[in-house]
Design a protein around this motif. Structure first.
Motif, short mmCIF file in Angstrom:
data_model
loop_
_atom_site.label_atom_id
_atom_site.label_comp_id
_atom_site.label_asym_id
_atom_site.label_seq_id
_atom_site.Cartn_x
_atom_site.Cartn_y
_atom_site.Cartn_z
N TYR A 12 0.84 -1.19 0.00
CA TYR A 12 0.00 0.00 0.00
C TYR A 12 0.88 1.24 0.00
N TYR A 13 0.50 2.20 -0.86
CA TYR A 13 1.22 3.48 -0.91
C TYR A 13 0.21 4.61 -0.78
N ASN A 43 -14.98 11.40 -2.35
CA ASN A 43 -14.18 10.19 -2.51
C ASN A 43 -14.40 9.61 -3.91
N PHE A 44 -13.31 9.17 -4.53
CA PHE A 44 -13.38 8.43 -5.78
C PHE A 44 -12.49 7.20 -5.64
N GLY A 45 -12.92 6.09 -6.21
CA GLY A 45 -12.11 4.89 -6.15
C GLY A 45 -12.39 3.97 -7.32
N GLY A 46 -11.46 3.09 -7.59
CA GLY A 46 -11.64 2.11 -8.65
C GLY A 46 -10.74 0.92 -8.43
N SER A 47 -11.08 -0.18 -9.05
CA SER A 47 -10.27 -1.39 -8.91
C SER A 47 -10.39 -2.24 -10.15
N VAL A 48 -9.34 -3.00 -10.41
CA VAL A 48 -9.35 -4.01 -11.46
C VAL A 48 -8.78 -5.28 -10.84
N SER A 49 -9.48 -6.40 -11.03
CA SER A 49 -9.08 -7.65 -10.41
C SER A 49 -9.09 -8.78 -11.43
N TYR A 50 -8.02 -9.54 -11.41
CA TYR A 50 -7.95 -10.77 -12.19
C TYR A 50 -8.38 -11.91 -11.27
N ASN A 105 -9.17 -15.87 -10.60
CA ASN A 105 -8.83 -17.22 -11.05
C ASN A 105 -9.65 -18.23 -10.27
N ASN A 106 -10.45 -19.01 -10.95
CA ASN A 106 -11.27 -20.11 -10.42
C ASN A 106 -12.08 -19.73 -9.17
N LYS A 107 -12.50 -18.49 -9.07
CA LYS A 107 -13.35 -17.98 -7.98
C LYS A 107 -12.69 -18.04 -6.61
N GLN A 108 -11.40 -18.40 -6.56
CA GLN A 108 -10.71 -18.53 -5.28
C GLN A 108 -9.50 -17.62 -5.15
N GLN A 109 -9.00 -17.09 -6.24
CA GLN A 109 -7.81 -16.24 -6.20
C GLN A 109 -8.06 -14.95 -6.98
N ALA A 110 -7.54 -13.85 -6.44
CA ALA A 110 -7.70 -12.56 -7.11
C ALA A 110 -6.42 -11.77 -6.96
N LEU A 111 -6.00 -11.17 -8.05
CA LEU A 111 -4.87 -10.24 -8.05
C LEU A 111 -5.46 -8.88 -8.40
N SER A 112 -5.35 -7.92 -7.48
CA SER A 112 -6.11 -6.67 -7.59
C SER A 112 -5.22 -5.45 -7.50
N LEU A 113 -5.62 -4.44 -8.24
CA LEU A 113 -5.04 -3.10 -8.14
C LEU A 113 -6.17 -2.16 -7.78
N ILE A 114 -6.06 -1.53 -6.61
CA ILE A 114 -7.14 -0.72 -6.05
C ILE A 114 -6.62 0.69 -5.79
N LEU A 147 -3.36 0.31 -3.67
CA LEU A 147 -3.09 -0.97 -3.01
C LEU A 147 -2.98 -2.05 -4.08
N PHE A 148 -1.86 -2.74 -4.08
CA PHE A 148 -1.65 -3.91 -4.94
C PHE A 148 -1.75 -5.14 -4.05
N GLN A 149 -2.70 -6.04 -4.34
CA GLN A 149 -3.07 -7.06 -3.36
C GLN A 149 -3.40 -8.40 -4.02
N PHE A 150 -2.97 -9.47 -3.36
CA PHE A 150 -3.34 -10.83 -3.74
C PHE A 150 -4.26 -11.41 -2.68
N THR A 151 -5.34 -12.03 -3.11
CA THR A 151 -6.31 -12.65 -2.20
C THR A 151 -6.53 -14.10 -2.58
N GLN A 152 -6.49 -14.97 -1.59
CA GLN A 152 -6.84 -16.39 -1.78
C GLN A 152 -7.94 -16.71 -0.79
N ALA A 153 -8.99 -17.39 -1.27
CA ALA A 153 -10.12 -17.71 -0.40
C ALA A 153 -10.64 -19.10 -0.70
N PHE A 154 -11.30 -19.68 0.27
CA PHE A 154 -11.93 -20.99 0.14
C PHE A 154 -13.27 -20.95 0.88
N PRO A 155 -14.38 -21.45 0.35
CA PRO A 155 -14.48 -22.11 -0.95
C PRO A 155 -14.53 -21.12 -2.11
#
Length: 537
Positions: free
Chosen positions: A187-188, A467-474, A476-485, A507-515
């Motif tokens: 985060y910057y 406030n203004f904000g935006g994000s783009v997320s890749y 993968n298989n509904k369990q992983q996301a690579l995001s730029l926010i 914020l550049f962020q990786f998220t892994q979730a289950f299920p």
């Protein structure tokens, strides 16, 4: 074949082992490869199952079977649109699985809130299979269109797949329903603000004072549920959040000699941690959902383990504060694609360095402050055929009573959020908010209100925030996301100037979730509102 018998008895682990042994000796048996892949699906491993299904070349009698399980695998791995296309193809075949495919298609359309498609599929099922095995759940689809997208259809294969996730999937931690996630990010933040100052012993407003901050972000959580009761379901869990802070000056000094490990730029005294225990329960009555969310959060700062040679005394951890939050809510699903939610916020933060609560968002009885409660009205709309568009609008009023009365204020505003998924793997979002902060107590200005010269005056402290904000997320298989926010905040006091501030953060962020990411997402930033949430992914 023994494996098919185990499969029919739903003993999928045993069937998988038998199929695997058989295929070592008969790798040319394409029908068995298809059945082997279907067994993989039932052990909660849809991605591996899909690979085997697409590589196998079954005989004509198993082609429908292969396409049907491909559809289920596409759904489990996040490609819902392709799943529906494959189910539609199988439903038109002249074989027993056509009934299963048509039912699964109707259920998916219903759960995606596409009432037109759900009704068409359900009515076709009743016409073709009037005495079919799925008549009861198809009746539910036809009679409960008002809550489409809000409830699950019982008896579907994708519902059974979620159960097999917990029992068989390699990422599952427990056999009972649960979710977990973790996030790692960088985060910057850069900001400019106006501060009070003096020039030649005269008070002035100094503008354009810049600062920047850096954080390594690490979050993780585990939740149990849903635990289903008589018309209710509940979740409980624990979440850990950590921010490891630094600043531009320290990073600059460290880059001059990066081999100096002891001068690591992320200072131990600026490591902030939060431990959260939460619970939520909800129930349904007609078109209304009722629920309450609550959490207790414990804040700590510092570390005893990381080096700080220039100030060894800061190598310690200490308690900062505790927070209690209770948020009762009610949601009205007045249309399959539209709903309205109203919630209240009973939030209290106790700073252990202070003698009283640092702030709270409510005052009810027995207080010198007039009674008030913070809350928000939220509206949600889904448009599944427009790139899966989701719109959220929010009206809010949050009032804060601080132990230092100078900081107490009421924030009133409006916020909006739009999310689209032009492809299953790409999620885009944008948000905007406007609010006005009215401080309870006026402030005295020596130069008068908003002037460069004059006499002292009592000035109203009324401020505006955009406030203004935006994000783009890749995804993968509904369990992983690579995001730029990204997020921009502009805070102004047109009269007093001294409180003006602008801030940009990314914020550049990786998220892994289950299920799935969607199941963990609501508990990462609960009830923060559109304006204050940075986006889970």
């Amino acid at each position: 074949m023994k494996a098919q018998e185990e499969f029919s008895q739903r003993r999928f682990v045993e069937a998988l082992q038998i199929y695997r042994s058989y295929l070592r000796e008969h790798p040319e048996d394409q029908d068995t490869w298809t059945r082997f892949a279907a067994t993989y699906y039932h052990t909660g491993q849809a991605r591996q199952a899909l690979d085997y299904l697409r590589r196998s070349k079954p005989s004509n009698r198993l082609r429908g079977f292969n396409l049907y399980y491909q559809a289920l695998c596409f759904d489990a791995t996040g490609d819902r649109m392709r799943a529906k296309r494959y189910l539609a193809r199988v439903s038109k075949l002249d074989e027993p699985l056509a009934e299963d495919a048509l039912f699964e298609l109707a259920a998916m359309e219903f759960e995606d809130a596409d009432t037109t498609a759900a009704r068409a599929a359900a009515e076709e099922y009743m016409k073709r299979f009037p005495q079919g095995r799925f008549r009861a759940p198809v009746d539910l689809i036809l009679n409960r269109m008002a809550v489409a997208g809000k409830i699950e259809v019982p008896g579907t294969q994708h519902a059974r797949y979620r159960t097999s996730f917990f029992e068989q999937h390699p990422l599952s931690l427990l056999s009972v329903p649960h979710f977990w996630y973790y996030q790692l990010g960088y985060y910057y933040e850069r900001s400019e603000r106006s501060n009070p100052g003096y020039e030649r012993e005269t008070p002035v407003v100094k503008t354009g004072i810049a600062s920047e901050a850096f954080k390594i972000v690490a979050n993780a959580g585990l939740g149990l549920g849903p635990f289903k009761g008589n018309g209710t379901e509940s979740y409980v869990g624990y979440i850990y959040e950590q921010d490891w802070l630094s600043d531009g000056d320290r990073l600059k000094v460290w880059t001059e000699d990066p081999g100096d490990v002891q001068y690591f730029p992320f200072r131990p005294d600026l490591m902030e941690r939060r431990h959260r225990l939460f619970v939520e329960t909800s129930g349904q009555s007609g078109d209304f959902l009722f629920g309450v969310y609550g959490h207790w959060q414990f804040y700590r700062s510092g570390s005893e383990y990381f080096p700080a040679p220039e100030r060894p005394e800061i190598r310690q951890a200490f308690d900062v504060g505790t927070e209690n939050l209770l948020a009762p809510w009610v949601e009205w699903s007045y249309h399959p694609q539209h709903s309205a939610r109203f919630y209240l916020l009973f939030r209290k933060y106790l700073d252990r360095r202070e003698s009283d609560s640092s702030f709270k968002t409510y005052s009810l009885f027995g207080s010198s402050i007039d009674p008030f409660v913070s809350g928000a009205l939220e509206h949600n709309s889904n448009f599944p055929k427009l790139w899966g568009m989701k719109l959220t609008a929010e009206l809010f009023q949050h009032q804060y009573a601080f132990n230092d009365f100078f900081y107490s204020y009421t924030s009133r505003g409006v916020a909006g959020l739009v999310r689209v998924s032009p492809w299953p793997f790409l999620h885009l979002s944008g948000r905007a908010a406007y609010s006005q902060e009215d401080y309870t107590y006026d402030t005295i200005q020596s130069l008068g209100c908003g002037r460069t010269a004059g006499t002292a005056a009592v000035c109203q402290r009324l401020e505006k925030t955009i406030n203004f904000g935006g994000s783009v997320s890749y995804i993968n298989n509904k369990q992983q996301a690579l995001s730029l926010i990204g997020h921009y905040r502009d805070h102004k006091n047109d009269t007093l100037k001294v409180y003006n501030e602008s801030r940009f953060d990314v914020l550049f962020q990786f998220t892994q979730a289950f299920p799935t990411l969607n199941q963990a997402g609501p508990y990462i930033e609960p009830f923060r509102g559109i304006a204050d949430s940075r986006g889970a992914y």
